[in-house]
Structures are given as C-alpha cells and as structure tokens.
Design a protein around this motif. Structure first.
Motif: not given
Ligand code: SF4
Length: 205
Positions: A143-151, A110-111
């Motif tokens: 969760i770790i992957n999502a946090i990183a890519l959003i940040a 989506l990003i």
C-alpha cells in the motif's frame, strides 16, 4: 481478462469524461463494506462478459464516450490487463484504473507503458487495520509503495476511503489522511450499506 460485467455510462466516475465502467472478476481483498460481492470470487465462464463483446459495445459508442474505467474486483490481478488497456488506448479511449493498491509493480508497469490516464486508489484504513477493513493483514508495504508511485506518477489521480462509521473512527480517518502525500487528493466515498459484504453492516446508516 475475466470480466464480471460493465456499466455503459458514467458521468461521474472518470473526472471530466463521459465513460463506461468495466468490472474485472476476482479480488484479493475481502472488505466487509464491499458492495461488489458478486465480483470477488471465481464465476463460471458462461457468466463472464467476453472482452470481444465489450469492445464491440465500445465500437458503437465511439464519439459518445471518451473514457473507460477499469474497475473490479481488483484489475491488477488480471493477466491480460496491459493488453486490455492497450486495446482501449488504440481505440482512442482514455483509461482510468481503479485499484486497491495491493500490486504496485503492476501499476508501475502500466504507468511506465503509458497505458493509464487516471488512477484512483483506495486506502481502506490505517495500515495496521487492513486485516479488519480489507480482510488481509500484511498489505502495508504494498500500500505504501502504491501510494508513493501513484503520487509521483505525474498522472491525474486521487485516493479514496469508504467511510464506514462503525469501523473507522475519526482517529483512523486522520491516520489515513496522513498517508496521503502532499499534492494528492483524498476523498471520502459514501458507504452503500444495503449491499455490504458483511451482513452485520447492512443496516448501518
Ligand atoms: S471493496 Fe475491497 S473486496 Fe470489494 S472489490 Fe474493492 S478491494 Fe475488493
């Protein structure tokens, strides 16, 4: 998209924008503090909100609303999410995604497609406590992957945690905050005890 319903207006859920909130139906977590219990499992098609009816509502709100919050349930489980967000963008609305972070590849796509303007992701608990706080063990990698890519997305975003005092200690909150990358915002959000999925939590203050 399977839609469980919508709220016609929020002045607070999409920072800086008057917005509507649409709720996707279905979630892969079972957080004991969830206050959206009716959105978690399957529902008869007759009880769902039709996308065309939601878009018709938005047509009537052109010029009054500038954003749509796509929430849930968990929106990234929905097959038609990208097309839904694209339609919102084509109508001129900014799109905020609320997610539990369990499907980082969907968020990444989506990003990449420039379909999001804001992301809010829940960090339910320290990673080792997701079995109790999200009803799902083994989600830590996602969760770790999502946090990183959003940040790293360059998009406005924040992370958030529902503070349930009986389930999250001060040490747990510290561990959650250590998951938040420098430069990202983390917010505690209030626990709505009366509507909690777990009846044992409904009298908590
Ligand atoms: S609070 Fe948990 S169970 Fe409820 S919709 Fe969000 S992720 Fe799903």
């Amino acid at each position: 998209m399977r839609l469980g319903g919508f709220e016609p207006f929020t002045a607070s859920d999409f920072p800086g924008r008057p917005a509507a909130i649409v709720f996707s139906q279905g979630c892969n977590f079972r957080c004991p503090f969830c206050h959206n219990g009716t959105l978690l499992g399957p529902r008869p098609a007759a009880d769902l909100l039709q996308s065309r009816d939601f878009f018709a509502f938005l047509e009537r709100r052109q010029g009054l609303l500038s954003g749509v919050v796509v929430s849930g349930g968990e929106p990234t489980l929905q097959e038609g999410l990208a097309g839904f967000c694209r339609r919102l963008k084509e109508m001129g609305f900014a799109v905020k995604l609320d997610t539990n972070g369990s499907r980082p590849q969907v968020i990444s796509d989506l990003i990449e497609a420039q379909l999001l303007d804001y992301i809010a992701m829940d960090i339910k608990a320290p990673l080792g406590r997701y079995d109790l706080l999200a009803g799902r063990a083994g989600a830590g990698g996602q969760i770790i992957n999502a946090i990183a890519l959003i940040a790293q997305s360059g998009l406005p975003h924040h992370f958030r945690t529902t503070h349930v005092r009986s389930l999250l200690s001060a040490e747990d909150l510290q561990a959650v905050q250590e998951l938040v990358p420098p430069g990202s915002t983390h917010r505690l959000q209030p626990f709505m005890a009366a509507a909690a999925l777990d009846p044992a939590l409904r009298h908590e203050r």
